[in-house]
Design a protein around this motif. Structure first.
Motif, short mmCIF file in Angstrom:
data_model
loop_
_atom_site.label_atom_id
_atom_site.label_comp_id
_atom_site.label_asym_id
_atom_site.label_seq_id
_atom_site.Cartn_x
_atom_site.Cartn_y
_atom_site.Cartn_z
N MET A 1 0.84 -1.28 -0.11
CA MET A 1 -0.03 -0.01 0.02
C MET A 1 0.87 1.27 -0.10
N LYS A 2 1.09 1.88 -1.01
CA LYS A 2 2.04 2.86 -1.31
C LYS A 2 1.23 4.04 -2.20
N ARG A 3 0.92 5.32 -1.74
CA ARG A 3 0.49 6.22 -2.35
C ARG A 3 1.47 6.82 -3.31
N THR A 4 1.27 6.96 -4.47
CA THR A 4 1.98 7.63 -5.59
C THR A 4 2.15 9.10 -5.54
N HIS A 5 0.90 9.48 -5.32
CA HIS A 5 0.66 10.94 -4.95
C HIS A 5 -0.47 11.50 -4.07
N HIS A 6 -0.41 12.50 -3.50
CA HIS A 6 -1.57 12.86 -2.75
C HIS A 6 -2.68 13.37 -3.53
N CYS A 7 -3.72 13.97 -2.76
CA CYS A 7 -4.97 14.37 -3.55
C CYS A 7 -5.05 15.64 -4.18
N ASN A 8 -3.89 16.53 -3.82
CA ASN A 8 -4.07 17.75 -4.21
C ASN A 8 -2.82 17.66 -5.49
N GLU A 9 -2.30 16.91 -6.13
CA GLU A 9 -1.19 16.96 -6.99
C GLU A 9 -1.49 16.81 -8.12
N LEU A 10 -2.35 15.97 -8.79
CA LEU A 10 -2.76 15.89 -10.23
C LEU A 10 -2.96 16.88 -11.01
N ARG A 11 -2.52 17.03 -11.81
CA ARG A 11 -3.04 18.09 -12.84
C ARG A 11 -2.97 17.57 -14.24
N PRO A 12 -3.19 18.44 -15.22
CA PRO A 12 -3.52 17.91 -16.55
C PRO A 12 -2.10 17.01 -17.34
N THR A 20 -1.72 5.54 -7.71
CA THR A 20 -2.54 5.06 -6.51
C THR A 20 -2.59 6.38 -5.48
N LEU A 21 -3.95 6.41 -5.17
CA LEU A 21 -4.32 7.41 -3.90
C LEU A 21 -4.90 6.91 -2.80
N ALA A 22 -4.96 7.34 -1.76
CA ALA A 22 -5.48 6.66 -0.55
C ALA A 22 -6.02 8.01 0.34
N ILE A 72 -10.25 4.81 1.73
CA ILE A 72 -10.15 3.83 0.72
C ILE A 72 -8.90 4.07 -0.02
N GLU A 73 -8.41 2.95 -0.72
CA GLU A 73 -7.37 3.07 -1.69
C GLU A 73 -7.96 3.05 -3.15
N VAL A 74 -7.14 3.68 -4.09
CA VAL A 74 -7.68 3.76 -5.37
C VAL A 74 -6.68 3.62 -6.49
N VAL A 75 -6.61 2.63 -7.26
CA VAL A 75 -5.56 2.63 -8.36
C VAL A 75 -6.22 2.96 -9.76
N VAL A 95 -8.62 17.36 -13.79
CA VAL A 95 -8.61 15.94 -14.04
C VAL A 95 -9.32 15.16 -13.13
N GLU A 96 -9.37 13.97 -13.43
CA GLU A 96 -10.08 12.88 -12.68
C GLU A 96 -9.34 11.65 -12.86
N VAL A 97 -9.52 10.61 -11.84
CA VAL A 97 -8.82 9.47 -12.04
C VAL A 97 -10.06 8.48 -12.35
N LEU A 98 -9.75 7.60 -13.49
CA LEU A 98 -10.50 6.49 -13.74
C LEU A 98 -9.97 5.37 -13.13
N VAL A 99 -11.07 4.65 -12.26
CA VAL A 99 -10.48 3.72 -11.21
C VAL A 99 -10.37 2.56 -11.83
N GLN A 100 -9.27 1.89 -11.76
CA GLN A 100 -9.39 0.32 -12.29
C GLN A 100 -9.35 -0.74 -11.13
N GLY A 101 -8.78 -0.19 -9.82
CA GLY A 101 -9.07 -1.24 -8.76
C GLY A 101 -9.17 -0.22 -7.43
N PHE A 102 -9.82 -1.13 -6.41
CA PHE A 102 -10.08 -0.18 -5.36
C PHE A 102 -10.23 -0.96 -4.16
N THR A 103 -9.65 -0.58 -2.91
CA THR A 103 -9.86 -1.37 -1.90
C THR A 103 -10.47 -0.56 -0.68
#
Length: 599
Positions: A1-12, A20-22, A72-75, A95-103
């Motif tokens: 379980m490792k976040r790749t980014h925090h929830c305020n980080e993603l841009r176009p 991976t976000l949590a 939750i964690e989302v990939v 932007v948005e994150v199109l979910v592929q997997g989620f826990t």
RNA sequence: GGGGGUGUAGCUCAAUUGGUUAGAGCGCUGCCCUGUCACGGCAGAGGUUACGGGUUCGAGCCCCGCCACUCCCGCCA
């Protein structure tokens, strides 16, 4: 379980990346097919999209049934939002994150109060917020306060380190020193019947550190006072405690101005003008009726003593004959004050021992007042010019001994300002910070009931050198080398140059404060002894850290800037403390409880 | 220690001043809904009116007491 980014980080520019976000489920919008979940962490939030065409029904159902604040964690894959669906209100709205997997990392029960809606959450009963403080602290406002507090603490440490200060920790298990605030006592198991006290402040230790040659000490010190609470007072609170050797007052003023400049710049990006203005205690009382003036608005006190010395209005002339003064304020635009408001102000005056409150309402071109008929034309003319009286004004008087008259009007001045604010007639810029040094306090005050002098600040404050000869002959004239730093009517901190000669200290204790020699020895013997072995001249200050953070955060309650504060009765509603202890604990501490158990 | 304010559904608030079965919005539950972001629609559940007494034919409302939270005075060298 490792976040790749925090929830305020993603841009176009992250489009196409798999991330991976949590975080916490901030909000959920279930459109029947497509499902949006905003996931939030402490940095911000971002929209994730659950599309049933490329996810199993199990995953979609599981996501659809999540309560707010579940973890939750989302990939998923980052993508630019379709044209027209961007959300400019949030930083990641492009932007948005199109979910592929989620826990689901943890389900949340239904919440006792909402944390996602600032408008509602702001109004939630504080009792409930304190009981579930962990939820309250998730709210962005509260999280911001915690973060700002941390940043200011760091800025303080960095600044003082740059200035050559050492951070030294001092004990919180201290000795009882019954002057001043009531202390919290800690029973000793090893010494039956004896107690430590939690320090009201590290005052004595920091002075000893000067004797120890530390020269420049600071500490973000926790202090404890067992007194009744207020919005700006908690039983435990934090001070930026500072002490320096080989300094005069001026050195300290510029140090603190530098520190506050740094803090305001770091926290708010504001450049504070320095040096701060200075005002003597006497002038503060004369102009504002209080030793911590709010100079953001006028309504200053005007002295009318000479105009009424020979008045036929005996309430005024009589007060003057008794050595008192007549003062007044002009509450501009408050002639509309209600009976109830006048009543409230009269109660203030009475609480200071006045018989009543004289006032004039300037309405419809005339002076409406029960007392104006006693005034001569000359007196009226003096009033009109000295107070710049105009239609719509409310004039309020105090005729009493100087200090009392000032304090009555000082209180009323603040009350009038509140009323004017509520009526929208007075607006203060929230970005305005009126700093000042209040100086030249009287070293001693007289306690009429106990018939003796006591220290206005504390007994280690040095007298102004030229006033030392007055100590025994005219104590009330002696000025202390004490200073308060005040901002917008809030006492942010105070300190003094200390007495470093044991003989002067002994005189203060024994001859002025009339503390018996044996008692001085018991309470302060170690200090007097330390001072015999080469004590450098020194002085310091303590800033109320919680108050400072509250001002920076724009709140009036320090509970909003303390992670786990206590209620007005000193209780922690989350942990339910204080609480009863076991009979064995009491036995170990040699303590017998006489009060009836509460529960 | 004293004075003021508040306490009604999980939350925020109403309840024509003592009168029928205590309402609304949000939240919650169920159903519907594929571009929402305060999503929307339909239906539903949910109340010891903080607590204990009293007055009254009748009390959320009046009286007494009490508890909690809050603001202020005292207190905070």
């Amino acid at each position: 379980m490792k976040r790749t980014h925090h929830c305020n980080e993603l841009r176009p520019e992250h489009a196409g990346h798999t991330v991976t976000l949590a975080g916490w489920v901030h909000s959920r919008r279930d459109l029947g097919g497509v499902l949006f979940i905003d996931i939030r962490d402490r940095e911000g939030r971002i929209q994730t999209v659950f599309d049933p065409s490329d996810l199993s029904p199990e995953i979609c159902n599981s996501a659809a049934s999540l309560h707010s604040e579940s973890v939750i964690e989302v990939v998923g894959r980052v993508r630019q939002r379709p044209q027209g669906t961007e959300n400019p209100k949030i930083a990641t709205g492009q932007v948005e994150v199109l979910v592929q997997g989620f826990t689901v990392l943890n389900h949340a029960d239904v919440l006792p109060f909402p944390v996602d809606d600032p408008e509602v959450a702001n109004k939630v009963n504080e009792e409930l917020r304190l009981k579930h403080r962990y939820l309250d602290l998730r709210r962005p406002e509260m999280a911001r306060n915690l973060r700002l507090r941390s940043k200011v603490a760091t800025a303080t440490r960095v600044f003082l380190d740059e200035q050559g200060f050492l951070e030294v920790e001092t004990p919180t298990l201290f000795k009882s020193t019954p002057e001043g605030a009531r202390e919290f006592l800690v029973p000793s198991r090893v010494h039956p019947g004896q107690f430590y006290a939690l320090p009201q402040s590290p005052q004595q230790f920091k002075q000893i550190l000067m004797v120890a040659g530390v020269e420049r000490y600071f500490q973000l010190a926790r202090c404890y006072r067992d007194e009744d609470l207020r919005a700006d007072r908690q039983p435990e609170f934090t001070q930026v405690d500072i002490e320096m050797s080989f300094i005069e007052r001026e050195d300290l003023y510029s140090l603190i101005e530098g520190l506050l400049k740094r803090v305001w710049k770091t926290a708010l990006g504001i450049d504070l003008p320095t040096p701060f203005k200075r005002i003597s205690f006497e002038e503060a009382l004369n102009r504002y009726g209080i030793d911590k003036p709010d100079s953001r608005f006028g309504m200053e006190l005007v002295d009318l003593t000479e105009s009424f010395r020979a008045s036929s209005f005996k309430v005024f002339s009589g007060a003057i004959q008794n050595g008192g003064v007549v003062k007044a304020i002009n509450a501009k635009g408050l002639a509309c004050a209600t009976q109830g408001q006048i009543e409230t102000m009269t109660e203030y005056a009475k609480s200071f021992g006045a018989k009543g409150l004289a006032f004039i309402k300037v309405e419809g071109g005339e002076w409406k007042s029960p007392i104006v008929k006693f005034f001569s034309d000359a007196e009226k003319a003096a009033l009109k010019s000295r107070l710049a009286i105009e239609e719509g004004d409310l004039i309020l008087f105090a005729a009493d001994q100087w200090l009392n008259a000032c304090e009555i009007l000082g209180k009323i001045r603040l009350y009038c300002a509140d009323v004017l604010k509520a009526q929208g007639k007075l607006t203060l810029d929230p970005q305005r910070f009126d700093f000042m040094w209040v100086i030249e306090f009287p070293l001693l005050s007289f306690d009429k009931e106990m018939n003796r002098w006591y220290s206005s600040h504390h007994p280690f404050t040095a007298p102004v050198a030229e006033d030392i000869p007055l100590l025994k002959s005219d104590p009330k004239k002696v000025r202390g080398q004490h200073y308060d730093v005040v901002v917008n009517g809030v006492e942010l901190g105070g300190g003094s140059i200390r007495i470093h000669q044991p003989a002067v200290q002994k005189t203060i204790f024994e001859e002025i404060l009339q503390i018996p020699a044996e008692e001085t020895q018991l309470r302060f013997g170690y200090m007097l002894e330390a001072f015999r072995y080469g004590a450098p001249p020194h002085g310091g200050i303590a800033l109320g850290f919680d108050r400072m953070i509250a001002i920076l955060c724009g709140t009036t309650s320090i509970r909003d800037v303390i992670a786990f504060p206590k209620t007005a009765k000193g209780a922690c509603l989350m942990t339910d403390s204080p609480s009863a202890v076991s009979a064995k604990q009491l036995r170990d501490l040699h303590i017998e409880v006489k009060a009836a158990r509460k529960d």
